[in-house]
Design a protein around this motif. Structure first.
Motif, PDB file in Angstrom:
ATOM      1  N   VAL A   6      11.640  -5.779 -44.178  1.00 34.50           N
ATOM      2  CA  VAL A   6      11.167  -7.160 -44.206  1.00 34.50           C
ATOM      3  C   VAL A   6      12.368  -8.105 -44.238  1.00 34.50           C
ATOM      4  O   VAL A   6      13.326  -7.893 -44.987  1.00 34.50           O
ATOM      5  CB  VAL A   6      10.251  -7.411 -45.423  1.00 34.50           C
ATOM      6  N   VAL A   7      12.301  -9.165 -43.426  1.00 36.33           N
ATOM      7  CA  VAL A   7      13.340 -10.191 -43.403  1.00 36.33           C
ATOM      8  C   VAL A   7      12.733 -11.506 -43.872  1.00 36.33           C
ATOM      9  O   VAL A   7      11.651 -11.896 -43.403  1.00 36.33           O
ATOM     10  CB  VAL A   7      13.931 -10.360 -41.992  1.00 36.33           C
ATOM     11  N   GLY A   8      13.389 -12.159 -44.785  1.00 35.79           N
ATOM     12  CA  GLY A   8      12.879 -13.432 -45.290  1.00 35.79           C
ATOM     13  C   GLY A   8      13.911 -14.136 -46.136  1.00 35.79           C
ATOM     14  O   GLY A   8      15.028 -13.632 -46.341  1.00 35.79           O
ATOM     15  N   ARG A   9      13.535 -15.296 -46.622  1.00 33.82           N
ATOM     16  CA  ARG A   9      14.427 -16.084 -47.479  1.00 33.82           C
ATOM     17  C   ARG A   9      14.020 -15.906 -48.928  1.00 33.82           C
ATOM     18  O   ARG A   9      12.838 -15.950 -49.263  1.00 33.82           O
ATOM     19  CB  ARG A   9      14.394 -17.559 -47.075  1.00 33.82           C
ATOM     20  N   VAL A  10      15.001 -15.713 -49.788  1.00 35.81           N
ATOM     21  CA  VAL A  10      14.754 -15.399 -51.190  1.00 35.81           C
ATOM     22  C   VAL A  10      14.179 -16.609 -51.907  1.00 35.81           C
ATOM     23  O   VAL A  10      14.726 -17.712 -51.824  1.00 35.81           O
ATOM     24  CB  VAL A  10      16.050 -14.938 -51.883  1.00 35.81           C
ATOM     25  N   THR A  11      13.071 -16.399 -52.586  1.00 37.07           N
ATOM     26  CA  THR A  11      12.476 -17.457 -53.395  1.00 37.07           C
ATOM     27  C   THR A  11      12.860 -17.326 -54.860  1.00 37.07           C
ATOM     28  O   THR A  11      13.122 -18.311 -55.531  1.00 37.07           O
ATOM     29  CB  THR A  11      10.948 -17.428 -53.277  1.00 37.07           C
ATOM     30  N   ARG A  12      12.920 -16.105 -55.329  1.00 33.73           N
ATOM     31  CA  ARG A  12      13.302 -15.887 -56.728  1.00 33.73           C
ATOM     32  C   ARG A  12      13.718 -14.439 -56.897  1.00 33.73           C
ATOM     33  O   ARG A  12      13.382 -13.574 -56.091  1.00 33.73           O
ATOM     34  CB  ARG A  12      12.147 -16.217 -57.691  1.00 33.73           C
ATOM     35  N   ILE A  13      14.456 -14.201 -57.954  1.00 34.26           N
ATOM     36  CA  ILE A  13      14.921 -12.866 -58.284  1.00 34.26           C
ATOM     37  C   ILE A  13      13.956 -12.255 -59.278  1.00 34.26           C
ATOM     38  O   ILE A  13      13.477 -12.922 -60.194  1.00 34.26           O
ATOM     39  CB  ILE A  13      16.345 -12.914 -58.860  1.00 34.26           C
ATOM     40  N   SER A  14      13.650 -10.992 -59.085  1.00 34.07           N
ATOM     41  CA  SER A  14      12.713 -10.317 -59.967  1.00 34.07           C
ATOM     42  C   SER A  14      13.163 -10.428 -61.408  1.00 34.07           C
ATOM     43  O   SER A  14      14.323 -10.225 -61.733  1.00 34.07           O
ATOM     44  CB  SER A  14      12.607  -8.840 -59.585  1.00 34.07           C
ATOM     45  N   GLY A  15      12.233 -10.750 -62.298  1.00 35.63           N
ATOM     46  CA  GLY A  15      12.559 -10.960 -63.689  1.00 35.63           C
ATOM     47  C   GLY A  15      12.724 -12.414 -64.019  1.00 35.63           C
ATOM     48  O   GLY A  15      13.096 -12.777 -65.127  1.00 35.63           O
ATOM     49  N   ASP A  16      12.428 -13.288 -63.040  1.00 34.64           N
ATOM     50  CA  ASP A  16      12.523 -14.732 -63.252  1.00 34.64           C
ATOM     51  C   ASP A  16      13.887 -15.138 -63.772  1.00 34.64           C
ATOM     52  O   ASP A  16      14.028 -15.963 -64.675  1.00 34.64           O
ATOM     53  CB  ASP A  16      11.434 -15.217 -64.212  1.00 34.64           C
ATOM     54  N   THR A  17      14.933 -14.547 -63.199  1.00 34.45           N
ATOM     55  CA  THR A  17      16.285 -14.870 -63.633  1.00 34.45           C
ATOM     56  C   THR A  17      16.950 -15.906 -62.748  1.00 34.45           C
ATOM     57  O   THR A  17      18.059 -16.335 -63.027  1.00 34.45           O
ATOM     58  CB  THR A  17      17.149 -13.589 -63.617  1.00 34.45           C
ATOM     59  N   ALA A  18      16.271 -16.299 -61.661  1.00 34.92           N
ATOM     60  CA  ALA A  18      16.881 -17.274 -60.765  1.00 34.92           C
ATOM     61  C   ALA A  18      17.090 -18.613 -61.447  1.00 34.92           C
ATOM     62  O   ALA A  18      18.093 -19.287 -61.223  1.00 34.92           O
ATOM     63  CB  ALA A  18      16.010 -17.454 -59.523  1.00 34.92           C
ATOM     64  N   ALA A  19      16.127 -19.007 -62.299  1.00 29.38           N
ATOM     65  CA  ALA A  19      16.258 -20.303 -62.963  1.00 29.38           C
ATOM     66  C   ALA A  19      17.463 -20.324 -63.882  1.00 29.38           C
ATOM     67  O   ALA A  19      18.175 -21.317 -63.981  1.00 29.38           O
ATOM     68  CB  ALA A  19      14.995 -20.619 -63.753  1.00 29.38           C
ATOM     69  N   ALA A  20      17.734 -19.187 -64.561  1.00 30.55           N
ATOM     70  CA  ALA A  20      18.901 -19.121 -65.442  1.00 30.55           C
ATOM     71  C   ALA A  20      20.183 -19.253 -64.642  1.00 30.55           C
ATOM     72  O   ALA A  20      21.138 -19.899 -65.061  1.00 30.55           O
ATOM     73  CB  ALA A  20      18.893 -17.807 -66.222  1.00 30.55           C
ATOM     74  N   ALA A  21      20.208 -18.636 -63.453  1.00 31.04           N
ATOM     75  CA  ALA A  21      21.404 -18.744 -62.626  1.00 31.04           C
ATOM     76  C   ALA A  21      21.572 -20.152 -62.087  1.00 31.04           C
ATOM     77  O   ALA A  21      22.692 -20.630 -61.908  1.00 31.04           O
ATOM     78  CB  ALA A  21      21.329 -17.745 -61.478  1.00 31.04           C
ATOM     79  N   VAL A  68      14.157  -8.714 -55.429  1.00 33.30           N
ATOM     80  CA  VAL A  68      13.884 -10.122 -55.189  1.00 33.30           C
ATOM     81  C   VAL A  68      12.502 -10.312 -54.575  1.00 33.30           C
ATOM     82  O   VAL A  68      11.851  -9.360 -54.126  1.00 33.30           O
ATOM     83  CB  VAL A  68      14.941 -10.735 -54.232  1.00 33.30           C
ATOM     84  N   TYR A  69      12.062 -11.581 -54.559  1.00 33.85           N
ATOM     85  CA  TYR A  69      10.873 -12.003 -53.838  1.00 33.85           C
ATOM     86  C   TYR A  69      11.326 -12.843 -52.646  1.00 33.85           C
ATOM     87  O   TYR A  69      12.199 -13.709 -52.792  1.00 33.85           O
ATOM     88  CB  TYR A  69       9.951 -12.831 -54.741  1.00 33.85           C
ATOM     89  N   VAL A  70      10.743 -12.589 -51.491  1.00 30.58           N
ATOM     90  CA  VAL A  70      11.108 -13.346 -50.293  1.00 30.58           C
ATOM     91  C   VAL A  70       9.847 -13.872 -49.622  1.00 30.58           C
ATOM     92  O   VAL A  70       8.736 -13.364 -49.841  1.00 30.58           O
ATOM     93  CB  VAL A  70      11.897 -12.475 -49.290  1.00 30.58           C
ATOM     94  N   VAL A  71      10.020 -14.907 -48.814  1.00 26.44           N
ATOM     95  CA  VAL A  71       8.954 -15.438 -47.966  1.00 26.44           C
ATOM     96  C   VAL A  71       9.375 -15.232 -46.520  1.00 26.44           C
ATOM     97  O   VAL A  71      10.433 -15.702 -46.094  1.00 26.44           O
ATOM     98  CB  VAL A  71       8.701 -16.936 -48.243  1.00 26.44           C
ATOM     99  N   LYS A  72       8.557 -14.496 -45.781  1.00 27.72           N
ATOM    100  CA  LYS A  72       8.844 -14.278 -44.368  1.00 27.72           C
ATOM    101  C   LYS A  72       8.576 -15.552 -43.579  1.00 27.72           C
ATOM    102  O   LYS A  72       7.853 -16.450 -44.038  1.00 27.72           O
ATOM    103  CB  LYS A  72       7.981 -13.129 -43.835  1.00 27.72           C
ATOM    104  N   LYS A  73       9.132 -15.620 -42.383  1.00 28.85           N
ATOM    105  CA  LYS A  73       9.005 -16.810 -41.555  1.00 28.85           C
ATOM    106  C   LYS A  73       7.552 -17.143 -41.272  1.00 28.85           C
ATOM    107  O   LYS A  73       7.130 -18.303 -41.348  1.00 28.85           O
ATOM    108  CB  LYS A  73       9.773 -16.614 -40.252  1.00 28.85           C
TER     109      LYS A  73
END
Length: 531
Positions: free
Chosen positions: A174-189, A134-139
């Motif tokens: 690293v701790v953060g909130r997920v922005t998207r899943i690798s492979g750009d599959t978040a939009a499909a979900a 996944v991709y995350v953004v830290k605080k």
């Protein structure tokens, strides 16, 4: 419900103000649709000059979003009190949220996908699991939107949904909130609330399995023998790579030539033979091939006190299957060279054969080897072209449920073979169970199934070559607890009448082979058939 075509750009900060920009046009950098987006914990509401009301939620950091205008009926929801603003709206909207698809929910409009540089949020926990990339953004990076990529090691958000994104810990800490899943599959979900996304696991576990070279080193193999085995494996790897793209190649077709057996060669037969010769020549004293008439010299240097080896091989077994992309294989037997005993190709294989194996080219490429240790072992070709140990101890069952031969030749079968097949179909053999037939017309493929599942496979007429096919596979079968016979004698005890001596061949489970031979008269006369 029709929607207004007007759009605006909203900058929502601590003042919760909405500033209008443009009439009916979208900035070129913004996507023209309302879909999955960032979370917006602070809600603002505006009454436009047209009398329509819009609502939006912002993180309070000046993020920019594209908002679709609500229809007048949707506005009524807010005017009637079902839409709230401020802190209370956040709680009610979180409770009433049933999806995140850019649609109106109780007077609230979900924001669309943010432009590049403005990461969205993966807010549904069911879309993320331990091991997901996944991709995350830290605080500390929320203002800049800088993302970090990693593999999830722990899910920190316990609820199934979180408006600001699912919080995770990556394997690198690293701790953060997920922005998207690798492979750009978040939009499909996001398009299916009930869908659970399964992320494929990493291939790192494949690399942990022992490679063929590591296995040979750990088993303490003789150095020269290891070189021969590695050369045969490398040749098989090259052939497997060429077979994967054979249908796309224009140059590898029928060669138009006839081999020493009087059989028409395909271009891939010639090509595979050249590959084996090229890889084996530096490491053997001599070699023989099904596709060559005589003995070919090797370049191995003879050293006093060190064993030297010779090899016999069928570079591409079952090449008639290539036209329909069916399984094929390579078969080889390795002989120890002795200056006192003469050529090992002139004596029964049991006397000088020290190792044997075959490669199956099918849904995966499987290399099976015998004589290198206590067990018959299987290796699988990985995507990087390395054979890795996948079956550390292959044992052939004493009995099996299958027999394998060309039943179209039944009118020419001898009486003993016909009686065994008839009894096997009806469960009247000593095994007491009914057998099933399986036949691929590639000896390597039929033998591989037999070795793992039991039963027997073969050809009742004297068609298969002793040195290149029958003896090497009989060696593997015996090392795995099975047997190999020509219907009368064990194949490894048959003395070859020449380099291309043909035999009847039956290979498989020990007890099934004993039952078959006990019926007697299972060898078919050498009738030739059109292929």
């Amino acid at each position: 419900m029709p929607w207004s075509g007007r759009m605006l750009i909203a900058f929502l900060g601590s003042s919760s103000r909405i500033r209008r920009q443009g009439q009916g046009l979208l900035p070129p950098t913004l996507p023209p649709s309302s879909s999955h987006s960032s979370s917006w914990p602070v809600q603002a509401r505006a009454l436009l000059q047209s009398g329509e009301i819009i609502t939006a939620r912002s993180g309070g950091d000046g993020q920019r979003c594209c908002l679709s205008m609500m229809s007048s009926n949707d506005s009524k929801d807010i005017r009637s009190g079902r839409g709230r603003s401020g802190r209370n709206a956040n709680r009610s909207n979180s409770r009433n949220r049933k999806g995140n698809h850019g649609r109106m929910r109780r007077g609230r409009l979900e924001p669309p996908t943010p432009p590049p540089g403005q990461p969205g949020r993966e807010r549904h926990r069911s879309c993320i699991c331990i091991g997901s990339d996944v991709y995350v953004v830290k605080k500390e990076d929320q203002r800049t939107g800088r993302e970090s990529k990693g593999t999830v090691s722990r899910l920190l958000t316990k609820s199934a949904y979180h408006p600001r994104g699912i919080k995770v810990m990556l394997r690198n800490g690293v701790v953060g909130r997920v922005t998207r899943i690798s492979g750009d599959t978040a939009a499909a979900a996001a398009n299916d609330n009930d869908a659970t996304l399964t992320i494929p696991s990493s291939e790192s576990n494949i690399a942990k399995k022992r490679s063929l070279s590591e296995y040979l080193r750990e088993e303490g193999m003789d150095g020269n023998l290891s070189h021969v085995v590695m050369a045969a494996a490398k040749a098989s790897s090259c052939i497997a790579d060429d077979l994967r793209k054979l249908s796309l190649l224009d140059g590898v077709e029928r060669s138009g030539s006839v081999n020493v057996q009087g059989e028409e060669q395909k271009g891939m037969d010639v090509h595979a033979n050249a590959i084996f010769i090229r890889h084996l020549k530096p490491v053997v004293v001599t070699m023989v091939s099904e596709e060559e008439e005589g003995i070919l010299p090797g370049n191995a240097v003879r050293s006093p006190g060190k064993a030297q080896y010779e090899i016999a091989f069928d570079p591409l077994d079952g090449s008639s299957n290539l036209d329909v992309a069916a399984p094929t294989g390579s078969i080889f037997g390795i002989f120890r060279r002795s200056d006192d005993a003469g050529s090992p190709f002139e004596s029964p294989p049991r006397q000088s054969m020290v190792a044997a194996g075959y490669t199956l080219y099918s849904s995966s490429t499987e290399l099976v080897l015998a004589g290198l240790g206590k067990h018959v072992v299987g290796f699988t070709l990985d995507p990087q072209g390395t054979f890795r140990l996948s079956n550390p101890g292959i044992v052939c069952p004493d009995r099996g449920p299958y027999y394998s031969l060309n039943e179209a030749r039944e009118p020419d079968w001898p009486d003993g073979l016909r009686r065994w097949i008839d009894d096997a179909k009806r469960g009247r053999t000593p095994a007491g169970t009914a057998y099933s037939a399986r036949y691929v017309c590639s000896l390597a493929a039929d033998f591989h199934r037999t070795l793992l599942k039991g039963g027997w496979a073969g050809n009742p007429r004297p068609h298969l070559r002793l040195l290149y096919e029958a003896a090497p596979l009989a060696f593997v079968a015996e090392k795995a607890g099975g047997a190999g016979s020509d219907g009368v004698a064990k194949l490894l005890d048959v003395e070859p009448a020449g380099l291309h001596h043909r035999v009847c061949c039956f290979l498989g489970s020990k007890l099934d082979m004993e039952d078959l031979v006990a019926y007697g008269d299972v060898q078919q006369k050498g009738k030739q058939y059109e292929t």
